[in-house]
Write an enzyme that holds these catalytic residues in place. Structure first.
Site, PDB file in Angstrom:
ATOM      1  N   TYR A  39       5.946 -10.271   6.607  1.00 38.94           N
ATOM      2  CA  TYR A  39       5.893  -9.041   6.916  1.00 38.94           C
ATOM      3  C   TYR A  39       6.197  -8.543   8.470  1.00 38.94           C
ATOM      4  O   TYR A  39       5.872  -9.568   9.274  1.00 38.94           O
ATOM      5  CB  TYR A  39       4.398  -8.624   6.786  1.00 38.94           C
ATOM      6  CG  TYR A  39       3.794  -8.377   5.176  1.00 38.94           C
ATOM      7  CD1 TYR A  39       3.904  -7.189   4.563  1.00 38.94           C
ATOM      8  CD2 TYR A  39       3.397  -9.298   4.510  1.00 38.94           C
ATOM      9  CE1 TYR A  39       3.718  -7.008   3.248  1.00 38.94           C
ATOM     10  CE2 TYR A  39       2.925  -9.406   3.399  1.00 38.94           C
ATOM     11  CZ  TYR A  39       3.109  -8.245   2.660  1.00 38.94           C
ATOM     12  OH  TYR A  39       2.843  -8.089   1.261  1.00 38.94           O
ATOM     13  N   ASP A  48       0.781  -1.326  -0.072  1.00 43.95           N
ATOM     14  CA  ASP A  48       0.097   0.079   0.023  1.00 43.95           C
ATOM     15  C   ASP A  48       0.707   1.167   0.051  1.00 43.95           C
ATOM     16  O   ASP A  48       2.109   1.119   0.374  1.00 43.95           O
ATOM     17  CB  ASP A  48      -0.893   0.173   1.265  1.00 43.95           C
ATOM     18  CG  ASP A  48      -1.879  -1.157   1.477  1.00 43.95           C
ATOM     19  OD1 ASP A  48      -2.166  -1.648   0.462  1.00 43.95           O
ATOM     20  OD2 ASP A  48      -2.202  -1.389   2.454  1.00 43.95           O
TER      21      ASP A  48
END
Length: 246
Positions: free
Chosen positions: A111, A53
């Site tokens: 992540y 993002d």
């Protein structure tokens, strides 16, 4: 036709995410494609292992592209890092099998989310952490995280509105570590839905703030309802650490 694999790191602060957009050239993929096209003298279609993002960072994003150019990987690496902006760096380049695809062949991703848990500002890391002043109950967060691992339908932890694609994923591990005010949450799984890591993080933070409990996690998963999960954590604390292949 050669198939080239690259591993990229970037500071996503000033970019509109990884994926190129029709009316926004300020993306990581767009910057890389523009430089590659100029260096190789041919149109380049760059495929990434996944989208990050706007504002999200990467330590090991993987991408690949096909080329007819005979430029060596060593020369290409030097040229790319010379012409790319300073907040994008190519770590490695190698020629791979023609069938390799950075997204389709990925089997595991990790992540990591960074939280600064202190009323004292993280002055030098403010672009890379979520600053939370109230004390977090980290042991409670770990217990809740254990409820969220395994194979589940994570629709409640995604911003996906509708679609026919499966929202079932497998999270192998959620590891929470604390060193003083620095809290990191590492997520390892076979894939992640749109905003999934940030919503999981926000939900675990709500557990840490005692707004939700360990027992709520299974009910949230079963609900398949985004409104039942926690807030979405800010983008700046999230890093794509690495992508693994079989």
């Amino acid at each position: 036709m050669r198939n080239i694999k690259i591993i990229v790191q970037y500071d996503g602060t000033r970019y509109s995410g990884w994926q190129s957009q029709e009316h926004d050239e300020n993306t990581i993929q767009g910057k890389l494609t523009a430089v590659l096209t100029r260096l190789l003298g041919e149109a380049v279609e760059l495929a990434g292992s996944g989208r990050t993002d706007a504002g999200v960072h990467a330590l090991g994003q993987v991408a690949n592209f096909k080329t007819r150019s005979e430029m060596s990987c060593v020369e290409l690496l030097e040229n790319l890092n010379h012409y790319l902006p300073e907040d994008i760096g190519v770590i490695s380049i190698e020629e791979v099998d023609a069938r390799f695809h950075s997204r389709l062949n990925a089997v595991r991703k990790t992540y990591r989310y960074h939280i600064w848990n202190s009323p004292v500002h993280a002055v030098f890391d403010r672009r890379y952490t979520w600053s939370i002043e109230q004390p977090l109950d980290v042991p409670a967060m770990r217990r809740a995280a254990a409820e969220l691992t395994g194979t589940h339908d994570y629709k409640a932890f995604s911003s996906i509105k509708r679609g026919k694609k499966s929202t079932v994923r497998t999270i192998e591990a959620i590891e929470i570590e604390q060193t003083g005010a620095d809290i990191t949450i590492a997520f390892t799984g076979n894939g992640f839905l749109y905003h999934m890591v940030r919503i999981l993080t926000g939900t675990l933070v709500e557990v840490g703030l005692r707004k939700k409990t360990q027992e709520d996690m299974q009910a949230i998963l079963a609900s398949l309802n985004r409104e039942q999960a926690g807030v979405m954590a800010p983008a700046q604390g999230l890093f794509l650490v690495n992508v693994e292949y079989s």
